[in-house]
Design a protein around this motif. Structure first.
Motif, PDB file in Angstrom:
ATOM      1  N   ALA A   9      14.700 -40.024  28.019  1.00 31.91           N
ATOM      2  CA  ALA A   9      14.662 -38.953  29.026  1.00 31.91           C
ATOM      3  C   ALA A   9      13.230 -38.511  29.296  1.00 31.91           C
ATOM      4  CB  ALA A   9      15.510 -37.767  28.561  1.00 31.91           C
ATOM      5  N   VAL A  10      12.429 -38.388  28.242  1.00 27.33           N
ATOM      6  CA  VAL A  10      11.020 -38.013  28.410  1.00 27.33           C
ATOM      7  C   VAL A  10      10.295 -39.067  29.234  1.00 27.33           C
ATOM      8  CG1 VAL A  10       8.831 -37.650  27.208  1.00 27.33           C
ATOM      9  CG2 VAL A  10      10.933 -36.649  26.290  1.00 27.33           C
ATOM     10  N   MET A  11      10.479 -40.327  28.885  1.00 25.89           N
ATOM     11  CA  MET A  11       9.766 -41.409  29.572  1.00 25.89           C
ATOM     12  C   MET A  11      10.167 -41.500  31.045  1.00 25.89           C
ATOM     13  SD  MET A  11       8.435 -41.883  26.712  1.00 25.89           S
ATOM     14  CE  MET A  11       8.636 -42.143  24.969  1.00 25.89           C
ATOM     15  N   LEU A  12      11.460 -41.367  31.323  1.00 26.36           N
ATOM     16  CA  LEU A  12      11.942 -41.469  32.705  1.00 26.36           C
ATOM     17  C   LEU A  12      11.505 -40.282  33.548  1.00 26.36           C
ATOM     18  CD1 LEU A  12      15.551 -42.832  32.086  1.00 26.36           C
ATOM     19  CD2 LEU A  12      13.769 -43.987  33.394  1.00 26.36           C
ATOM     20  N   GLY A  13      11.259 -39.137  32.899  1.00 30.81           N
ATOM     21  CA  GLY A  13      10.890 -37.940  33.651  1.00 30.81           C
ATOM     22  C   GLY A  13       9.535 -38.024  34.315  1.00 30.81           C
ATOM     23  N   GLY A  14       8.629 -38.822  33.763  1.00 30.37           N
ATOM     24  CA  GLY A  14       7.335 -39.028  34.393  1.00 30.37           C
ATOM     25  C   GLY A  14       6.436 -37.814  34.459  1.00 30.37           C
ATOM     26  N   LYS A  15       6.606 -36.857  33.549  1.00 33.59           N
ATOM     27  CA  LYS A  15       5.748 -35.668  33.539  1.00 33.59           C
ATOM     28  C   LYS A  15       4.358 -36.020  33.004  1.00 33.59           C
ATOM     29  CE  LYS A  15       9.237 -32.965  34.725  1.00 33.59           C
ATOM     30  NZ  LYS A  15       9.303 -32.209  35.979  1.00 33.59           N
TER      31      LYS A  15
ATOM     32  N   ASP B 175      29.720 -34.306  24.315  1.00 31.78           N
ATOM     33  CA  ASP B 175      30.859 -34.791  25.092  1.00 31.78           C
ATOM     34  C   ASP B 175      30.455 -35.732  26.217  1.00 31.78           C
ATOM     35  OD1 ASP B 175      32.651 -33.315  23.565  1.00 31.78           O
ATOM     36  OD2 ASP B 175      32.491 -31.551  24.866  1.00 31.78           O
ATOM     37  N   LEU B 176      29.168 -35.729  26.581  1.00 32.20           N
ATOM     38  CA  LEU B 176      28.688 -36.595  27.657  1.00 32.20           C
ATOM     39  C   LEU B 176      28.164 -37.905  27.090  1.00 32.20           C
ATOM     40  CD1 LEU B 176      26.717 -34.061  29.910  1.00 32.20           C
ATOM     41  CD2 LEU B 176      29.101 -34.798  30.117  1.00 32.20           C
ATOM     42  N   THR B 177      28.286 -38.977  27.861  1.00 29.28           N
ATOM     43  CA  THR B 177      27.755 -40.262  27.440  1.00 29.28           C
ATOM     44  C   THR B 177      26.230 -40.250  27.539  1.00 29.28           C
ATOM     45  OG1 THR B 177      27.794 -41.221  29.657  1.00 29.28           O
ATOM     46  CG2 THR B 177      29.824 -41.384  28.346  1.00 29.28           C
ATOM     47  N   ALA B 178      25.618 -41.290  26.998  1.00 31.07           N
ATOM     48  CA  ALA B 178      24.158 -41.405  27.090  1.00 31.07           C
ATOM     49  C   ALA B 178      23.714 -41.399  28.547  1.00 31.07           C
ATOM     50  CB  ALA B 178      23.699 -42.686  26.397  1.00 31.07           C
ATOM     51  N   LEU B 179      24.398 -42.158  29.383  1.00 26.95           N
ATOM     52  CA  LEU B 179      24.066 -42.212  30.802  1.00 26.95           C
ATOM     53  C   LEU B 179      24.239 -40.850  31.461  1.00 26.95           C
ATOM     54  CD1 LEU B 179      23.371 -43.872  33.360  1.00 26.95           C
ATOM     55  CD2 LEU B 179      25.815 -44.370  33.564  1.00 26.95           C
ATOM     56  N   GLU B 180      25.342 -40.168  31.174  1.00 26.26           N
ATOM     57  CA  GLU B 180      25.601 -38.855  31.772  1.00 26.26           C
ATOM     58  C   GLU B 180      24.590 -37.824  31.295  1.00 26.26           C
ATOM     59  OE1 GLU B 180      30.479 -39.290  32.252  1.00 26.26           O
ATOM     60  OE2 GLU B 180      29.597 -38.479  30.405  1.00 26.26           O
ATOM     61  N   ASN B 181      24.213 -37.872  30.021  1.00 31.34           N
ATOM     62  CA  ASN B 181      23.214 -36.934  29.509  1.00 31.34           C
ATOM     63  C   ASN B 181      21.900 -37.076  30.254  1.00 31.34           C
ATOM     64  OD1 ASN B 181      23.560 -35.048  27.041  1.00 31.34           O
ATOM     65  ND2 ASN B 181      24.852 -36.820  26.520  1.00 31.34           N
ATOM     66  N   LEU B 182      21.445 -38.308  30.463  1.00 31.75           N
ATOM     67  CA  LEU B 182      20.177 -38.509  31.146  1.00 31.75           C
ATOM     68  C   LEU B 182      20.276 -38.161  32.619  1.00 31.75           C
ATOM     69  CD1 LEU B 182      19.293 -39.726  28.486  1.00 31.75           C
ATOM     70  CD2 LEU B 182      18.083 -41.486  29.784  1.00 31.75           C
ATOM     71  N   ARG B 183      21.411 -38.453  33.225  1.00 33.16           N
ATOM     72  CA  ARG B 183      21.606 -38.087  34.633  1.00 33.16           C
ATOM     73  C   ARG B 183      21.458 -36.579  34.810  1.00 33.16           C
ATOM     74  NH1 ARG B 183      27.291 -39.417  36.049  1.00 33.16           N
ATOM     75  NH2 ARG B 183      26.638 -41.592  36.017  1.00 33.16           N
ATOM     76  N   TYR B 184      22.077 -35.816  33.922  1.00 36.08           N
ATOM     77  CA  TYR B 184      22.023 -34.356  33.992  1.00 36.08           C
ATOM     78  C   TYR B 184      20.627 -33.838  33.640  1.00 36.08           C
ATOM     79  CZ  TYR B 184      22.945 -29.483  32.765  1.00 36.08           C
ATOM     80  OH  TYR B 184      22.894 -28.124  32.677  1.00 36.08           O
ATOM     81  N   CYS B 185      20.049 -34.375  32.545  1.00 32.37           N
ATOM     82  CA  CYS B 185      18.739 -33.920  32.081  1.00 32.37           C
ATOM     83  C   CYS B 185      17.673 -34.119  33.148  1.00 32.37           C
ATOM     84  CB  CYS B 185      18.372 -34.678  30.810  1.00 32.37           C
ATOM     85  SG  CYS B 185      16.716 -34.336  30.186  1.00 32.37           S
ATOM     86  N   LEU B 186      17.646 -35.270  33.775  1.00 33.55           N
ATOM     87  CA  LEU B 186      16.630 -35.567  34.779  1.00 33.55           C
ATOM     88  C   LEU B 186      16.829 -34.736  36.040  1.00 33.55           C
ATOM     89  CD1 LEU B 186      16.542 -39.416  34.203  1.00 33.55           C
ATOM     90  CD2 LEU B 186      14.701 -37.805  33.666  1.00 33.55           C
ATOM     91  N   HIS B 187      18.070 -34.452  36.351  1.00 36.29           N
ATOM     92  CA  HIS B 187      18.343 -33.585  37.510  1.00 36.29           C
ATOM     93  C   HIS B 187      17.804 -32.177  37.246  1.00 36.29           C
ATOM     94  CE1 HIS B 187      20.449 -31.984  41.026  1.00 36.29           C
ATOM     95  NE2 HIS B 187      20.827 -30.984  40.248  1.00 36.29           N
ATOM     96  N   VAL B 188      18.058 -31.640  36.057  1.00 37.84           N
ATOM     97  CA  VAL B 188      17.578 -30.301  35.708  1.00 37.84           C
ATOM     98  C   VAL B 188      16.048 -30.274  35.687  1.00 37.84           C
ATOM     99  CG1 VAL B 188      17.477 -28.597  33.848  1.00 37.84           C
ATOM    100  CG2 VAL B 188      19.657 -29.650  34.453  1.00 37.84           C
ATOM    101  N   ALA B 189      15.436 -31.375  35.260  1.00 42.04           N
ATOM    102  CA  ALA B 189      13.972 -31.449  35.195  1.00 42.04           C
ATOM    103  C   ALA B 189      13.336 -31.629  36.565  1.00 42.04           C
ATOM    104  CB  ALA B 189      13.559 -32.596  34.282  1.00 42.04           C
ATOM    105  N   GLY B 190      14.155 -31.764  37.602  1.00 40.52           N
ATOM    106  CA  GLY B 190      13.628 -31.900  38.956  1.00 40.52           C
ATOM    107  C   GLY B 190      13.182 -33.298  39.309  1.00 40.52           C
TER     108      GLY B 190
END
Length: 229
Positions: free
Chosen positions: A154-160, A99-114
């Protein structure tokens, strides 16, 4: 023998035995490997050979049957929160909310990942994967390849520092495959490391590549070899 002043591996397994297939007592191992900064460990083998189980164990989703797993010289299971804060895991599923857009999914995912990012940074990350036309498209309407690229962004932006990727190339076209290996090699250049399960030969320099052949387990009981490719 590793010199005393050499940096500890980002990930090291010693006699690690991994459960497999949900059958009590059935496992893969013992596994022995060191993955240092700038290195990629390639898990290869036939379907069902245990590649996904090993990745799930390295991600903390399965408990090992035996052996030790260390990150930077520390027991992963004594300080799991510190370890997980340094790891990005991508399994077969893309873990997107339809239900979330690509942008919204990454916004949420990166927030949860800290590692929250601005919308401009997320947009740039998606654009690098040729997803600029899909920014505001619900994930449920994306193609298989588009959804995989969103998950990879999302993996790349997370910088882990440590990436654990299970068939990251699934559903990707030729241009996206080139982007995947460009991003992976840049990650290694920056001092990161990766464990990648895939059927393709990684497009990574041989001096950075180790191979864990899971098919050896089927041929030699609990003997699984690790060697430089």
């Amino acid at each position: 023998m590793r010199p005393a002043d050499a940096p500890a591996p980002l990930l090291a397994a010693n006699g690690l035995c991994c459960p497999r297939g949900g059958v009590p007592g059935q496992g893969v191992g013992p596994l022995h490997f060191d993955v240092h900064a700038g290195q990629l460990l390639h898990l290869r083998g036939a379907n069902g050979s245990g590649k996904s189980s090993v990745l799930r164990m390295l991600a903390g989703l399965l408990r090992p049957m035996a052996g030790a797993l260390q990150a930077l010289g520390r027991d992963v299971f004594r300080d799991p929160s510190s370890y997980h804060a340094r790891v990005a895991y991508l399994g077969h599923a893309n873990a997107l909310c339809g239900d979330l857009t690509a942008l919204e999914n990454l916004r949420y995912c990166l927030h949860v990942a800290g590692v929250p990012q601005s919308d401009d940074a997320i947009t740039a990350g998606l654009t690098a994967w040729r997803l600029n036309a899909c920014l505001h498209t619900p994930a449920a309407r994306l193609s298989q390849g588009q959804a995989r690229r969103v998950a990879l962004a999302a993996v790349m932006l997370g910088g882990k520092p440590l990436w654990l990727l299970d068939e990251p190339d699934a559903g990707l076209d030729a241009a996206s495959l080139e982007q995947l290996w460009t991003e992976l090699n840049a990650h290694l250049d920056d001092g990161g490391a990766a464990v990648v399960a895939c059927h393709r030969q990684p497009a990574t320099a041989s001096n950075r590549l180790q191979t864990l052949n899971m098919d050896d387990y089927a041929d030699a009981g609990y003997a699984v070899s690790v060697g430089v490719a």
